[in-house]
Write a protein that holds these residues in place. Structure first.
Motif, mmCIF file in Angstrom:
data_model
loop_
_atom_site.group_PDB
_atom_site.id
_atom_site.type_symbol
_atom_site.label_atom_id
_atom_site.label_comp_id
_atom_site.label_asym_id
_atom_site.label_seq_id
_atom_site.Cartn_x
_atom_site.Cartn_y
_atom_site.Cartn_z
ATOM 1 N N GLY A 30 0.804 -1.209 0.000
ATOM 2 C CA GLY A 30 0.000 0.000 0.000
ATOM 3 C C GLY A 30 0.840 1.263 0.000
ATOM 4 N N THR A 31 0.171 2.339 -0.288
ATOM 5 C CA THR A 31 0.809 3.647 -0.319
ATOM 6 C C THR A 31 0.219 4.505 0.786
ATOM 7 O OG1 THR A 31 1.091 3.472 -2.713
ATOM 8 C CG2 THR A 31 1.233 5.676 -1.766
ATOM 9 N N THR A 32 1.060 5.249 1.449
ATOM 10 C CA THR A 32 0.613 6.173 2.488
ATOM 11 C C THR A 32 0.684 7.596 1.953
ATOM 12 O OG1 THR A 32 1.420 4.713 4.227
ATOM 13 C CG2 THR A 32 1.057 7.016 4.829
ATOM 14 N N TYR A 33 -0.363 8.350 2.210
ATOM 15 C CA TYR A 33 -0.453 9.751 1.792
ATOM 16 C C TYR A 33 -0.595 10.608 3.038
ATOM 17 C CZ TYR A 33 -1.889 7.393 -2.495
ATOM 18 O OH TYR A 33 -1.952 6.568 -3.577
ATOM 19 N N VAL A 34 0.176 11.663 3.127
ATOM 20 C CA VAL A 34 0.015 12.631 4.199
ATOM 21 C C VAL A 34 -0.596 13.877 3.563
ATOM 22 C CG1 VAL A 34 1.171 14.103 5.878
ATOM 23 C CG2 VAL A 34 1.913 11.749 5.586
ATOM 24 N N ASN A 35 -1.714 14.316 4.139
ATOM 25 C CA ASN A 35 -2.437 15.476 3.631
ATOM 26 C C ASN A 35 -2.336 16.595 4.661
ATOM 27 O OD1 ASN A 35 -3.563 13.914 1.357
ATOM 28 N ND2 ASN A 35 -4.609 12.829 2.998
ATOM 29 N N ILE A 36 -1.877 17.755 4.218
ATOM 30 C CA ILE A 36 -1.721 18.905 5.105
ATOM 31 C C ILE A 36 -2.357 20.110 4.422
ATOM 32 C CG2 ILE A 36 -0.101 20.346 6.400
ATOM 33 C CD1 ILE A 36 2.013 18.108 5.857
ATOM 34 N N ALA A 37 -3.127 20.867 5.166
ATOM 35 C CA ALA A 37 -3.759 22.073 4.622
ATOM 36 C C ALA A 37 -3.653 23.197 5.635
ATOM 37 C CB ALA A 37 -5.229 21.809 4.294
ATOM 38 N N ALA A 38 -3.578 24.426 5.138
ATOM 39 C CA ALA A 38 -3.582 25.603 6.018
ATOM 40 C C ALA A 38 -4.628 26.585 5.512
ATOM 41 C CB ALA A 38 -2.217 26.265 6.061
ATOM 42 N N PHE A 39 -5.249 27.262 6.460
ATOM 43 C CA PHE A 39 -6.310 28.221 6.158
ATOM 44 C C PHE A 39 -6.046 29.519 6.891
ATOM 45 C CE2 PHE A 39 -7.918 24.011 5.604
ATOM 46 C CZ PHE A 39 -8.678 24.083 4.445
ATOM 47 N N HIS A 40 -6.523 30.601 6.292
ATOM 48 C CA HIS A 40 -6.395 31.928 6.889
ATOM 49 C C HIS A 40 -7.795 32.505 7.053
ATOM 50 C CE1 HIS A 40 -5.610 36.316 6.848
ATOM 51 N NE2 HIS A 40 -4.668 35.923 7.676
ATOM 52 N N LYS A 41 -8.101 33.012 8.256
ATOM 53 C CA LYS A 41 -9.433 33.569 8.522
ATOM 54 C C LYS A 41 -9.704 34.797 7.664
ATOM 55 C CE LYS A 41 -10.237 32.302 13.313
ATOM 56 N NZ LYS A 41 -10.582 32.797 14.642
ATOM 57 N N VAL A 42 -10.907 34.847 7.103
ATOM 58 C CA VAL A 42 -11.379 36.054 6.429
ATOM 59 C C VAL A 42 -12.563 36.646 7.190
ATOM 60 C CG1 VAL A 42 -10.522 35.434 4.134
ATOM 61 C CG2 VAL A 42 -12.804 34.685 4.819
ATOM 62 N N ASN A 43 -13.084 35.888 8.146
ATOM 63 C CA ASN A 43 -14.168 36.333 9.013
ATOM 64 C C ASN A 43 -13.641 36.218 10.447
ATOM 65 O OD1 ASN A 43 -16.402 36.519 10.683
ATOM 66 N ND2 ASN A 43 -17.706 35.213 9.409
ATOM 67 N N ALA A 44 -13.421 37.363 11.081
ATOM 68 C CA ALA A 44 -12.794 37.385 12.416
ATOM 69 C C ALA A 44 -13.554 36.573 13.450
ATOM 70 C CB ALA A 44 -12.638 38.825 12.891
ATOM 71 N N SER A 45 -14.868 36.422 13.301
ATOM 72 C CA SER A 45 -15.648 35.682 14.292
ATOM 73 C C SER A 45 -15.666 34.170 14.028
ATOM 74 C CB SER A 45 -17.084 36.214 14.340
ATOM 75 O OG SER A 45 -17.735 35.969 13.109
ATOM 76 N N TYR A 46 -15.095 33.747 12.939
ATOM 77 C CA TYR A 46 -15.075 32.318 12.615
ATOM 78 C C TYR A 46 -14.188 31.571 13.604
ATOM 79 C CZ TYR A 46 -14.468 27.985 9.946
ATOM 80 O OH TYR A 46 -14.436 26.680 9.543
ATOM 81 N N ALA A 47 -14.667 30.430 14.090
ATOM 82 C CA ALA A 47 -13.895 29.602 15.022
ATOM 83 C C ALA A 47 -13.536 28.292 14.331
ATOM 84 C CB ALA A 47 -14.705 29.322 16.283
ATOM 85 N N TYR A 48 -12.255 27.996 14.273
ATOM 86 C CA TYR A 48 -11.808 26.735 13.694
ATOM 87 C C TYR A 48 -12.234 25.584 14.601
ATOM 88 C CZ TYR A 48 -8.651 29.373 10.603
ATOM 89 O OH TYR A 48 -8.119 30.218 9.662
ATOM 90 N N GLU A 49 -12.637 24.481 14.002
ATOM 91 C CA GLU A 49 -12.990 23.268 14.739
ATOM 92 C C GLU A 49 -11.732 22.434 14.975
ATOM 93 O OE1 GLU A 49 -16.002 22.504 15.924
ATOM 94 O OE2 GLU A 49 -16.860 24.333 15.085
ATOM 95 N N ALA A 50 -11.682 21.699 16.079
ATOM 96 C CA ALA A 50 -10.542 20.825 16.366
ATOM 97 C C ALA A 50 -10.465 19.675 15.377
ATOM 98 C CB ALA A 50 -10.636 20.287 17.786
ATOM 99 N N ALA A 51 -11.619 19.233 14.891
ATOM 100 C CA ALA A 51 -11.679 18.165 13.886
ATOM 101 C C ALA A 51 -12.861 18.448 12.973
ATOM 102 C CB ALA A 51 -11.833 16.806 14.548
ATOM 103 N N VAL A 52 -12.676 18.172 11.690
ATOM 104 C CA VAL A 52 -13.757 18.344 10.722
ATOM 105 C C VAL A 52 -14.000 16.981 10.081
ATOM 106 C CG1 VAL A 52 -14.555 19.535 8.656
ATOM 107 C CG2 VAL A 52 -13.100 20.751 10.301
#
Length: 178
Positions: free
Chosen positions: A29-51
């Protein structure tokens, strides 16, 4: 003619061996590591610990208050690999200023255990160039070692591995195996 048969036989043996090695590698098998970064555009937005949910659900959730800075999908990752990437937009601003945005990251990937009992972990260092409201910020982010969910265990989930509240940037990751 006899020499030609010997050469042909050796070539066929080598090809057979190479096909068997390829099938063996694919079976692992093959292993894939997925990494993403996001920048807030709405100051009141709260990031979730898990999606939770498929990739499209993840992106839809993140678009409610942030924009994607990068998404990295690295294939064939093995224990103790270092994953590096750079994703930047560099441009002239007003006067002598710059309006740069981007990231330069290095992540260390670790695996403990094997097969379905494996535990995956990642940590690293990122340099962020963030331009918000005409203000240029250069931020060094140390991402402590964090456990990664393995989506091949039946649950599609992206885990937040780090949030930089000062810049409104959040990093998410997971592992996929096939």
């Amino acid at each position: 003619m006899k020499i030609m048969c010997n050469i042909t036989g050796k070539i066929l043996a080598a090809l057979s061996l190479s096909v068997m090695m390829s099938v063996s590698a694919q079976a692992a098998g093959t292993t894939y590591v997925n990494i993403a970064a996001f920048h807030k555009v709405n100051a009141s937005y709260a990031y979730e610990a898990a999606v939770f949910g498929k990739f499209s659900d993840f992106i839809a959730e993140m678009e409610k208050g942030s924009e994607i800075m990068f998404l990295n999908h690295t294939a064939g990752v093995k224990a103790n690999d270092v994953i590096t990437f750079n994703a930047s937009v560099l441009r002239d601003g007003a006067g002598a200023d710059f309006d740069d945005n981007g990231v330069n990251c290095s992540f260390s990937y670790k695996v403990e255990g094997e097969g379905d009992q494996a535990a995956y972990n990642i940590g690293g260092l990122c340099h962020l160039l963030v331009n918000t409201g005409g203000k240029q910020q250069k931020v060094k982010v140390v991402i402590p070692s964090a456990d990664l969910p393995d989506t091949s265990q039946g649950v599609d989930v992206w885990a937040m591995i780090y949030e930089d509240k000062a810049t409104g940037t959040a990093f998410y990751a997971n592992v996929t195996r096939d």
